[in-house]
Write an enzyme that holds these catalytic residues in place. Structure first.
Site, PDB file in Angstrom:
ATOM      1  N   TYR A 187       2.390   2.375   2.806  1.00  0.00           N
ATOM      2  CA  TYR A 187       1.729   3.440   2.717  1.00  0.00           C
ATOM      3  C   TYR A 187       2.400   4.663   3.657  1.00  0.00           C
ATOM      4  O   TYR A 187       3.097   4.337   4.615  1.00  0.00           O
ATOM      5  CB  TYR A 187       0.059   3.293   2.973  1.00  0.00           C
ATOM      6  CG  TYR A 187      -0.358   2.196   2.291  1.00  0.00           C
ATOM      7  CD1 TYR A 187      -0.434   1.925   0.844  1.00  0.00           C
ATOM      8  CD2 TYR A 187      -1.095   1.212   3.180  1.00  0.00           C
ATOM      9  CE1 TYR A 187      -0.842   1.101   0.219  1.00  0.00           C
ATOM     10  CE2 TYR A 187      -1.635   0.087   2.376  1.00  0.00           C
ATOM     11  CZ  TYR A 187      -1.615  -0.026   1.090  1.00  0.00           C
ATOM     12  OH  TYR A 187      -2.177  -1.013   0.382  1.00  0.00           O
ATOM     13  N   ARG A 188       2.188   5.914   2.935  1.00  0.00           N
ATOM     14  CA  ARG A 188       2.769   7.057   4.085  1.00  0.00           C
ATOM     15  C   ARG A 188       1.882   6.901   5.247  1.00  0.00           C
ATOM     16  O   ARG A 188       0.416   6.751   5.182  1.00  0.00           O
ATOM     17  CB  ARG A 188       2.417   8.255   3.385  1.00  0.00           C
ATOM     18  CG  ARG A 188       3.639   8.438   2.213  1.00  0.00           C
ATOM     19  CD  ARG A 188       3.848   9.909   1.929  1.00  0.00           C
ATOM     20  NE  ARG A 188       2.704  10.795   1.988  1.00  0.00           N
ATOM     21  CZ  ARG A 188       2.535  11.717   0.945  1.00  0.00           C
ATOM     22  NH1 ARG A 188       3.418  11.766  -0.005  1.00  0.00           N
ATOM     23  NH2 ARG A 188       1.591  12.439   0.960  1.00  0.00           N
ATOM     24  N   ARG A 200      -2.355   7.190   4.181  1.00  0.00           N
ATOM     25  CA  ARG A 200      -2.604   7.566   2.949  1.00  0.00           C
ATOM     26  C   ARG A 200      -2.412   6.423   1.735  1.00  0.00           C
ATOM     27  O   ARG A 200      -1.309   6.005   1.456  1.00  0.00           O
ATOM     28  CB  ARG A 200      -1.722   8.562   2.484  1.00  0.00           C
ATOM     29  CG  ARG A 200      -1.746   9.198   0.947  1.00  0.00           C
ATOM     30  CD  ARG A 200      -0.754  10.283   0.795  1.00  0.00           C
ATOM     31  NE  ARG A 200      -0.883  10.982  -0.295  1.00  0.00           N
ATOM     32  CZ  ARG A 200      -0.846  10.482  -1.659  1.00  0.00           C
ATOM     33  NH1 ARG A 200      -0.521   9.319  -1.844  1.00  0.00           N
ATOM     34  NH2 ARG A 200      -1.405  11.209  -2.474  1.00  0.00           N
ATOM     35  N   GLU A 247       1.405 -11.016  -0.393  1.00  0.00           N
ATOM     36  CA  GLU A 247       2.686 -10.243   0.071  1.00  0.00           C
ATOM     37  C   GLU A 247       3.379 -11.256   1.024  1.00  0.00           C
ATOM     38  O   GLU A 247       4.540 -11.544   0.916  1.00  0.00           O
ATOM     39  CB  GLU A 247       2.553  -8.843   0.278  1.00  0.00           C
ATOM     40  CG  GLU A 247       2.084  -8.201  -0.773  1.00  0.00           C
ATOM     41  CD  GLU A 247       0.553  -7.776  -1.090  1.00  0.00           C
ATOM     42  OE1 GLU A 247       0.140  -7.178  -1.955  1.00  0.00           O
ATOM     43  OE2 GLU A 247      -0.101  -8.498  -0.125  1.00  0.00           O
ATOM     44  N   ASP A 296       7.952  14.295  -1.766  1.00  0.00           N
ATOM     45  CA  ASP A 296       7.485  12.735  -2.605  1.00  0.00           C
ATOM     46  C   ASP A 296       8.755  12.517  -3.587  1.00  0.00           C
ATOM     47  O   ASP A 296       9.687  13.092  -3.651  1.00  0.00           O
ATOM     48  CB  ASP A 296       6.073  12.738  -2.921  1.00  0.00           C
ATOM     49  CG  ASP A 296       5.526  11.348  -2.912  1.00  0.00           C
ATOM     50  OD1 ASP A 296       5.342  10.895  -1.783  1.00  0.00           O
ATOM     51  OD2 ASP A 296       5.293  10.716  -4.013  1.00  0.00           O
TER      52      ASP A 296
END
Length: 498
Positions: A187-188, A200, A247, A296
């Site tokens: 994630y950012r 984010r 994951e 982005d």
């Protein structure tokens, strides 16, 4: 399934890259504000090596004490290597992963014995808990994130942005030692203060789902941001896995070894013991701050939007850590290159759910998942539309695919000339175009009429059969095999073309 040596740490992978001539150390001072991204981008676009910036310059003008590593996954060969295989082994690895996710019953003792590698891989998904960890050789509880070489990538960015963070979360009510319940996502993470970070995560992502469970309980959520994890962990966190698949466990499958986890120092979480650094902290159930704007993967800046805020409680690291970083922009970038490899890995999984699919291509130039071209083995009327709807609903990432083109098995979906010919000769716009309205879409897609909601288009460029047409369908022209062989022999003997 590995054909390369194990890479249990980022350092082990860097050593392999150095030994194979794929790592370059830069001793020149390079600023983390814009300059590092410019150098990285120029090298990536030329298919160049991993870069290690030994003297990064902070915004203050001083030299950071931590080297920066970029372009780790700047080629498809290195992405494959991070998964333990050469590029030619990706298809077999994809088939192996598909079988691991949905195994069929063995057909006798010989078949059962042949599945020993699969059993071994499944065992590798079980994390090993350790009490002493390299990532905790240094522990800092009064954290100042401005001392880390965190990049500001583009001139219009809203501030420093942590990239390649493996963000670990777990749902409320779960036990910290049960790593199978964890979500690991990329994630950012925007730095907005000495010890404050905006995370984010979009509503459909695992981190956001976990945060909602803590919000409902009115409690702060523990979070760990892993920096410089081993390549298998980073790639697993980026892979579009089903929500029920861990994951961390899949990282064990890729690396061929059990992941080593250790208890975090200030939050109730387990973290990778051999990472370079871990930022620990808490996300408030209600506090948000405007995140962005940032350049982005679309090639545009996205608008600022409110997202949850994390307050840092500790920074742990190796004695001499490395900082793994990247940039995100219009393809090509590292996420787009990873997407090419994941396209091959996920095809067997997709075919397990939609068996008539022969091939699928997500064009990197279309921001990887925004467009898909699918070749199918067509057998009945309406099949192309069924395949479109099945793919849109299969994985959360495909819900963001706004254009699907379906072609026949004789068309190469990676060849735009083939696709253009199919569109021109097998598709009628009034009959073969399906439009959907107000479906889920990435918030970053500002072309959408409403944030998070957009239309989708499906184009059936297959040969029409049965009730799909009332006209006689054309026959494709082909050279007879014996004539093609004659031409090839003649040209070879006369050396007309090489």
């Amino acid at each position: 399934m590995r054909t390369l040596p194990p890479f249990p740490t980022l350092r082990a992978f860097l050593q392999w890259n150095a030994a194979t001539g794929q790592l370059t150390a830069l001793s020149d001072p390079v600023s983390v504000r814009h300059q590092m991204t410019a150098v990285h981008r120029a090298v990536l676009e030329r298919g160049g090596p991993v870069l290690r910036f030994d003297h990064p310059l902070l915004d203050s003008g001083s030299r950071a004490q931590i080297p920066v590593v970029t372009n780790l996954f700047g080629t498809t060969e290195r992405v494959a290597a991070g998964l333990g295989v050469a590029p030619e082994g990706l298809d077999d690895l994809g088939a192996f992963l598909a079988a691991l996710r949905a195994p069929s019953p063995p057909e006798g003792m010989r078949d059962a014995l042949s599945r020993w590698p699969m059993l071994k891989a499944a065992m590798a998904t079980r994390p090993k808990l350790v009490n002493s960890a390299p990532v905790q050789q240094k522990v800092i509880e009064k954290v100042d994130l401005s001392t880390l070489p965190i990049q500001t990538h583009w001139p219009g960015d809203g501030g420093p942005l942590i990239t390649w963070p493996v963000v670990l979360t777990r749902p409320h009510g779960s036990k910290p030692e049960v790593a199978a319940r964890y979500n690991a996502g990329i994630y950012r993470a925007q730095v907005i203060g000495r010890d404050r970070i905006i995370l984010r995560w979009l509503a459909h992502r695992g981190g956001a789902a976990h945060h909602r469970t803590w919000q409902q309980a009115g409690a702060a959520m523990p979070v760990a941001i892993v920096l410089g994890a081993d390549p298998a962990t980073v790639l697993s966190a980026a892979l579009p896995l089903p929500e029920t698949v861990s994951e961390i466990g899949f990282a064990g499958v890729f690396s061929g070894a059990r992941p080593r986890l250790t208890p975090a120092k200030t939050v109730p979480l387990m973290v990778p013991a051999d990472a370079e650094m871990v930022i620990e902290g808490w996300v408030d159930p209600a506090e948000t701050a405007p995140e962005g704007p940032f350049g982005d993967h679309t090639g545009y800046y996205n608008a600022a939007e409110p997202f949850p805020v994390m307050t840092v409680s500790a920074l742990t690291s190796r004695a001499d850590p490395l900082y793994l970083s990247t940039y995100t922009g219009r393809p090509p970038d590292e996420p787009a290159i990873i997407g090419e490899v994941f396209n091959r890995l996920t095809l067997p999984v997709i075919r397990g759910q939609i068996p008539e699919i022969r091939d699928l291509w997500l064009p990197p130039a279309a921001c990887s998942y925004r467009m898909a071209v699918i070749a199918i083995d067509k057998r009945y009327p309406g099949q192309a539309r069924r395949v479109m709807m099945a793919l849109w609903g299969m994985l959360p990432q495909f819900s963001y695919t706004k254009m699907i083109i379906v072609v026949d098995a004789d068309i190469d979906p990676r060849n735009w000339d083939d696709v253009a010919w199919a569109l021109a000769t097998r598709m009628d716009p009034a009959r073969d175009v399906m439009i959907l309205e107000r479906t889920p879409m990435d918030y970053l897609d500002f072309a959408s009429p409403d944030a998070g909601l957009a239309g989708k288009i499906g184009i059936d460029a297959t040969n029409k059969i049965g009730a799909e047409t009332t006209r006689a369908w054309g026959e494709v022209m082909q050279t007879a095999p014996e004539d093609a062989a004659f031409a090839a022999d003649l040209l070879a003997r006369r050396q007309v073309v090489q």
